[in-house]
Every structure is written in C-alpha cells, then in structure tokens.
Design an enzyme around this catalytic site. Structure first.
Site, PDB file in Angstrom:
ATOM      1  N   SER A  81      -9.744  -0.802   7.305  1.00  0.00           N
ATOM      2  CA  SER A  81      -9.077  -0.569   6.054  1.00  0.00           C
ATOM      3  C   SER A  81      -8.232  -1.799   5.474  1.00  0.00           C
ATOM      4  CB  SER A  81      -8.313   0.567   5.960  1.00  0.00           C
ATOM      5  OG  SER A  81      -8.748   1.770   6.201  1.00  0.00           O
TER       6      SER A  81
ATOM      7  N   LYS B  89       0.935  -1.283  -0.204  1.00  0.00           N
ATOM      8  CA  LYS B  89       0.194  -0.041   0.084  1.00  0.00           C
ATOM      9  C   LYS B  89       0.847   1.229   0.195  1.00  0.00           C
ATOM     10  CE  LYS B  89      -3.920   1.959   2.844  1.00  0.00           C
ATOM     11  NZ  LYS B  89      -4.551   1.753   4.054  1.00  0.00           N
TER      12      LYS B  89
ATOM     13  N   SER C 285      -9.236   1.703   3.239  1.00  0.00           N
ATOM     14  CA  SER C 285      -8.369   2.535   2.313  1.00  0.00           C
ATOM     15  C   SER C 285      -7.554   1.537   1.644  1.00  0.00           C
ATOM     16  CB  SER C 285      -7.741   3.717   3.068  1.00  0.00           C
ATOM     17  OG  SER C 285      -6.969   2.956   4.175  1.00  0.00           O
TER      18      SER C 285
END
Length: 524
Positions: A206, A102, A182
């Site tokens: 997330s 990420k 996210s």
C-alpha cells in the site's frame, strides 16, 4: 442515522469553478528534490512558509476536483505557517514544509476516517506519535489524503482509491487509470505536486504500489522503525507508515523525522538503537559500486514486453554504476505465502480494529467490526455502491488470536518470508538486496472488474516486516513503473543509498500533465 462529516474543508466536494482555465497544465517541474530545495529556500528567506502553503493550496484548489486525492485540509495550516515564519531561529529539519497524511493517521483536531463514513465523527484527540515527530521537525500538516476504504481490506472486488468519504482518487498520469491502493491519495497528490510529500501506510503493497504507478519514491520501513500508535490498524504484524516523495533524498529526510521508538508501540523498542542518525548521509552517486543485487525472476516473468524491457535497461544502469547483478534468484515459498497471509490478516484485522474502535471518542457509534459491518449494510447505497464487504465478514467470523489456525499460519509465514526466505537468499548469494519491478503500469478503473494488477513484488518484505524501497524506472506507454529493492531488517540506509545512486543515473521522470477540473469532469 444521518451520515455526515465534521465541518472541515471536504475537498472532494469543491465546485468545479475552482479549476484553472487551461485545458491541460503541467504538474510542475520535472522530478527534483522538492522537499530539500524548499527547506533551503525557507532557511535562506527566499520564500516564506505562508507562501509555500499558498502555492500548494492553489494547486489543490485547481486540480483536486479532478484527482480527488486530498480529502481534508487542515483549518489550522495557515496559522501554523505564520508561526513557522515567526520562529526562523528555531527551525527544524522540515520547517515550513506542508505534509499530507493518509486519512488513517491521527492528527489532533481532524477526523480520522480510514475512508469509511462509519468513522465520520472520529475526531482525533491527540497526534499520532509520527505526526508529533513531523511537527517537532517543523512540518505543517496540510491535510488528509483519500485512501482505499479500510485500507483495501473490505472486499476482494474492491477498486483501489475509492472510499465512501472521498470518492475515487485518479492517477494524475491518466485519469481513467488506478492510483493503486491503499495510499492512493498520498501517491496521486505528491505526483500531481499538490503537496511536496506525504505519509502513507502499508500492510502489503500500500506504499510501494501507489508510489510505483504514480511515479514516486516510496519506502516501506522495517516493522518497528516507525510508530503505529494512532493509525487505524489492519495488522499489527505487518502495518507500518512510510514516506512517499518525488525523490530518494526527500524520502530520507522524512524518514529522519518519523523514525524512532514509541513507548505505546512495543514493536518500536529497538528503533532508537537501530535507526540511522541521518538517512541522507550516505546518499552518493557512487553508492552502487561493489553492491550485489539479486533478480527474483519469478517476479519479472509475468510482465508485458515493454515493462520487461524497461527493467532490463534499468539493470544496465545498475551495472554501469558498479553493481554486480546476480540473475535467476529463487526466492522460496512465493506461492505458499498468499493463503497464510490472508488468514493472518483476517484474524489481526478483527482483533486490532476492535481494540482501536474501543478507544475512539464517544461520538463514534461503531465500536466493533461487527457494528461497522452492520453500518455498511444499513447504508449500502452510499457505502457499498460498487463492491461489498466479504473480507470484513470473513474477518468477523474468525476467532481470537489464541486460535491454533492463526498462530500456526503466523509463525509459518514469518519464517518462510524472513529467515528461510529473504535472509537465506541474501546470505546464500552474498547479496545486498533483491530487485524486481514493483508492479506493472496502472490499470483502468473498472468497478465491475475491480483491480487488475499485472504483478507485485511487495509480499515477501511485507510479511517478513523488512524494508522495501521503490524508485521510478521510467514510463511504459506514458505510465510510470517502479524498481523495487528490498533486503533484511533495518537496512533502510543501504536501500536508500542504492536507490539514490540509481535515481541519479537515470533520466528524470516527467511530471504528469493535468487537465483542468472542468475538462476532466466532462471526460468522466
């Protein structure tokens, strides 16, 4: 000021000409142990690390223009694969396995943007400790995944999976649907078999939400099991990184690599002592026998009929595997946690981001949250075309971490989510874990409406700092839905064992069918 990204391969800008010719392409095999199988094939010499990397690189080139899940490719990945092939006698547990990070996690020589053009020049000078651990295990950092900008703490009207650096990530099971956030790019990329595994981060939901709606296994570890150093922060009391994979075994293998103490992150001081030596050791089909699982009914009742039916059929699987299911568990304070949590997150976001930005390279011109807010206003047409930054503005208006409002809210929610919440319920009913649907099916991407989430089971474990595992239950109207298992601190091994037994007893989730980039572009 000219907005730019450093000269890496920005995959969201790849031309559609790289798409495959077919109108639709199966994303790969049905759900299987992608990482562990690749490890075996690499060790046996059946395939080389270079060939593995090329396989996934080809899939990224073919399908990422439609998904916008992968943001950057690591320009050093091919050289690293060559080194892995030359060092066959020194292979680690993940040797030759491409891993996607990420893009709020630092990897030396790559930018770390958190999805924001304000950090376009944030070139990492060192690996985050969890990345160093992955490299030590032999993994190849393949690139960076798109994410919800600032990990979804910019606006109450935000759309998950959108960032000013990477555009809109889309769910591979339905391109008009949200990948959740996210860790949206991490989830969509693994689901589409663009990489065998990825690392996401979670503050509240997330990891587990994008894992659930993309048909993956996702594990949010205990706070302090995995280092947060080198990760763009939201909240030091709730942030953690964790694995996102196709199977429980693969998640356990990644956790083996990234778990451990870090002298720079005081929350991890007990990690080496509390971690399991091998999280794969207890993965057996009979691991649910004798386990007691409690259904948090308030986390079930709000879903549609089909999702509830899938959950009930999953309960039957758990019972058939020897678990005792205790219904109507009342987890207290569920309604009270949200307001206090937001207060804590806003205070910590300001304090933690300011501390992070102060240590970024001189090339980063936004050195405080206040300067990020000003940057966003100056470049609003590019950075805020769909939603604003009211949460960042609310955070900026907060005082420091000595404020009574922060200290009281922080103490209250930790107590209510942990000792008086999860811990008390587990003890009262002699439970091994609590269970509920992770969330509903993926919702349509709609920039006017923002995220329309049917429900979530992530908050209690997120606030308490306890582990939370999601495992696919099946499909509802062709869209994945996950089963959540969460329990007390340091219970990752038990959760993985139970999740594995459930996974082995249910039908494998079908891989998504991916349209070609050209077809996807025409439909958007």
């Amino acid at each position: 000021m000219k907005i730019r990204l450093l000269s890496f391969c920005i995959l969201s800008l790849f031309p559609l000409a790289c798409a495959v010719a077919a109108d639709a392409v199966q994303a790969g095999n049905e759900t299987g142990d992608e990482v562990s199988i690749l490890v075996q094939d690499l060790k046996s010499g059946k395939i080389s690390a270079g060939q593995v990397l090329e396989k996934y690189d080809a899939r990224i080139r073919a399908h990422n223009p439609a998904l916008q899940a992968v943001l950057l490719m690591n320009p050093q990945a091919r050289a690293l694969a060559q080194v892995a092939d030359q060092q066959k006698e020194q292979r680690g547990s993940l040797a030759g396995i491409p891993i996607l990070l990420k893009d709020n996690i630092a990897a030396k020589g790559m930018v770390t943007t958190a999805g924001s053009l304000a950090l376009a020049d944030n070139l990492a000078q060192a690996d985050a400790p969890l990345v160093a651990r992955l490299r030590h295990a032999g993994a190849i950092i393949a690139g960076k995944a798109n994410l919800s900008e600032w990990a979804n703490l910019r606006s109450t009207q935000s759309t998950s999976g959108w960032s000013s650096t990477g555009g809109q990530t889309r769910n591979p099971y339905a391109l008009d649907r949200s990948p959740c956030g996210s860790s949206s790019g991490s989830g969509a990329a693994v689901a589409a078999r663009l990489v065998p595994a990825a690392i996401g981060t979670e503050t509240d939901g997330s990891i587990v939400c994008p894992a659930s709606v993309n048909g993956l296994v996702g594990l949010k570890p205990t706070i302090g099991l995995v280092s947060r150093t080198g990760i763009v922060p939201l909240s030091h009391s709730q942030d953690t990184a964790g694995p996102m994979t196709l199977t429980v075994r693969d998640a356990a293998m990644l956790l083996n690599a990234i778990a451990g103490s870090d002298s720079q992150d005081k929350a991890t001081r007990d990690a080496d002592r509390r971690r399991s030596k091998d999280y794969t050791a207890g993965l057996k089909s009979g691991a649910l026998k004798g386990m007691r699982l409690g259904i948090v009914r308030k986390m079930v009742d709000g879903y549609d009929v089909e999702t509830k039916a899938l959950f009930e059929s999953s309960l039957a699987v758990l019972i058939a595997q020897g678990a005792t299911v205790v219904d109507q568990i009342d987890l207290p304070y569920l309604e009270e946690l949200d307001k206090d949590e937001l207060t804590v997150l806003l205070y910590e976001f300001k304090a933690d981001l300011n501390a992070y930005l102060a240590k970024t390279p001189a090339s980063v011109k936004t050195r405080t949250m206040e300067e990020v807010i000003a940057f966003n206003k100056l470049h609003a047409d590019t950075v805020m075309p769909y939603f604003g930054q009211e949460l960042m503005e609310q955070a900026q208006a907060k005082g420091d971490l000595t404020d009574a409002a922060y200290r009281q809210a922080s103490a209250r929610i930790k107590l209510r989510a942990g000792k008086q919440g999860i811990d008390a319920v587990l003890k009262k009913y002699r439970l091994d874990a609590l269970i509920a649907p992770t969330t509903g099916t993926a919702w349509p991407i709609d920039y006017k409406a923002g995220d329309v989430v049917a429900g979530s089971s992530s908050t209690p474990a997120a606030i308490a700092g306890y582990p939370h595992l999601t495992v696919p239950m099946g499909l509802v109207r062709g869209l994945p839905v996950g089963l959540s298992l969460f329990a007390g601190a340091w219970s990752e091994a038990k959760l993985l064992n139970m999740g594995y037994a459930f996974e082995q007893a249910r039908p494998a989730l079908p891989a998504p069918r991916l349209p070609s980039a050209a077809v996807a572009a025409a439909s958007q």
